[in-house]
Design a protein around this motif. Structure first.
Motif, mmCIF file in Angstrom:
data_model
loop_
_atom_site.group_PDB
_atom_site.id
_atom_site.type_symbol
_atom_site.label_atom_id
_atom_site.label_comp_id
_atom_site.label_asym_id
_atom_site.label_seq_id
_atom_site.Cartn_x
_atom_site.Cartn_y
_atom_site.Cartn_z
ATOM 1 N N LYS A 5 -3.713 7.069 3.889
ATOM 2 C CA LYS A 5 -3.434 5.936 2.665
ATOM 3 C C LYS A 5 -3.486 7.142 1.450
ATOM 4 N N CYS A 6 -2.946 6.290 0.406
ATOM 5 C CA CYS A 6 -3.186 7.210 -0.700
ATOM 6 C C CYS A 6 -3.124 6.414 -1.973
ATOM 7 N N VAL A 7 -3.270 6.687 -3.144
ATOM 8 C CA VAL A 7 -2.997 5.848 -4.367
ATOM 9 C C VAL A 7 -2.152 6.632 -5.367
ATOM 10 N N VAL A 8 -1.062 5.761 -5.639
ATOM 11 C CA VAL A 8 -0.073 6.308 -6.830
ATOM 12 C C VAL A 8 -0.258 5.261 -7.893
ATOM 13 N N HIS A 9 -1.034 6.252 -8.851
ATOM 14 C CA HIS A 9 -1.539 5.375 -10.424
ATOM 15 C C HIS A 9 -0.236 5.375 -11.068
ATOM 16 N N ASP A 31 0.939 -1.034 0.132
ATOM 17 C CA ASP A 31 -0.031 -0.246 -0.109
ATOM 18 C C ASP A 31 0.796 1.441 0.007
ATOM 19 N N CYS A 32 0.148 2.395 -0.476
ATOM 20 C CA CYS A 32 1.008 3.581 -0.494
ATOM 21 C C CYS A 32 0.320 4.364 0.575
ATOM 22 N N VAL A 33 1.277 5.103 1.206
ATOM 23 C CA VAL A 33 0.710 5.813 2.476
ATOM 24 C C VAL A 33 1.443 7.213 2.505
ATOM 25 N N LEU A 34 0.631 8.165 3.345
ATOM 26 C CA LEU A 34 1.068 9.681 3.615
ATOM 27 C C LEU A 34 1.783 9.517 5.169
ATOM 28 N N MET A 35 3.047 10.076 5.288
ATOM 29 C CA MET A 35 3.699 9.773 6.384
ATOM 30 C C MET A 35 3.853 11.544 7.099
ATOM 31 N N ARG A 36 3.759 11.639 8.034
ATOM 32 C CA ARG A 36 3.924 13.038 8.919
ATOM 33 C C ARG A 36 5.383 13.391 8.965
ATOM 34 N N LYS A 69 5.367 21.299 5.983
ATOM 35 C CA LYS A 69 5.702 20.590 4.849
ATOM 36 C C LYS A 69 4.506 19.710 4.559
ATOM 37 N N PRO A 70 4.362 19.428 3.034
ATOM 38 C CA PRO A 70 3.190 18.265 2.823
ATOM 39 C C PRO A 70 3.601 16.821 3.386
ATOM 40 N N PRO A 71 2.648 16.126 3.718
ATOM 41 C CA PRO A 71 3.269 14.582 4.035
ATOM 42 C C PRO A 71 4.147 14.048 3.174
ATOM 43 N N TYR A 72 4.748 13.249 3.390
ATOM 44 C CA TYR A 72 5.772 12.496 2.793
ATOM 45 C C TYR A 72 5.078 11.339 2.130
ATOM 46 N N VAL A 73 5.324 10.521 0.902
ATOM 47 C CA VAL A 73 4.535 9.715 0.314
ATOM 48 C C VAL A 73 5.519 8.484 0.236
#
Length: 216
Positions: free
Chosen positions: A99-103, A27-32, A38-42
């Motif tokens: 969570k996020c989706v990297v297409h 899975d792809c995630v957003l990390m603090r 700053k925006p979350p890391y992916v």
């Protein structure tokens, strides 16, 4: 006799703190980030494990945003574009905030609506050298730039190339009203063959950057 240190155990999943969202390897995630401005890391989760005290860690492979790369953000980079890097790390699972989706690039261009959790990736990135795979991509329009999915382009009925309205002295509104479009070359019946051009996406190696991630 010395006691052996309890080992770690692999986990099939992890539930993000304060949510019902379940993260699994792959899975792809957003990390603090450590800097709240700053925006979350992916990142892509490669492995989830817990120690004997049940502290959960995740092994991740970082995605880089264009501005985090050696070459920086360039004209053809989309707002939601990421590069899959060769930078692996181990982080506390508590730093996962969503969570996020990297297409794939192709699938991203087919989305009817792009959500906040949608990103895309068309390049792999070597963090140490700034190199990309693939290192060359097709170019379009008179400006000979790679395709940015955020920009509207119109296709010529003649040569089948794609063009930015601004490069054709049109507004976006005018381009949207077109039933069909012929570029200036095809309009003037210029039969000269267009060469297949490509664009090098790797920057020069003069610039150096420090790794953007911090171990937690």
């Amino acid at each position: 006799m010395a006691k052996t240190k309890p080992g770690k155990k692999d986990l099939d999943s992890y539930t993000i703190k304060g949510t019902n969202k379940v993260v699994r390897p792959g899975d792809c995630v957003l990390m603090r980030p450590s800097d709240s401005d700053k925006p979350p890391y992916v990142a892509r989760v490669e492995k989830i494990e817990a120690d004997h005290r049940n502290n959960v860690k995740v092994r991740v492979r970082w995605y880089y945003r264009p501005e985090e790369s050696i070459g920086g953000r360039r004209q053809f980079h989309g707002a939601k574009e990421l590069f899959l890097s060769d930078h692996f790390d181990v982080q506390s699972a508590h730093t996962i905030e969503g969570k996020c989706v990297v297409h794939t690039f192709k699938n991203y261009t087919k989305l009817e609506n792009v959500g906040a959790e949608d990103y895309f990736c068309r390049f792999e990135y070597k963090a140490a050298t700034g190199g990309f795979t693939p290192d060359r991509v097709a170019v379009y329009c008179k400006c000979e730039m790679p395709y940015n999915p955020d920009d509207l382009m119109v296709q010529c009925e003649g040569c089948k190339d794609w063009f930015h309205p601004s490069c054709m002295d049109m507004t976006i509104e005018e381009a949207k009203r077109l039933d069909q479009f012929l570029c200036s070359d095809c309009t003037s019946e210029d039969d000269a063959k267009r060469s297949l051009n490509t664009f090098s996406v790797s920057p020069s190696l003069e610039a150096k950057v420090e790794p953007k991630r911090r171990r937690r």
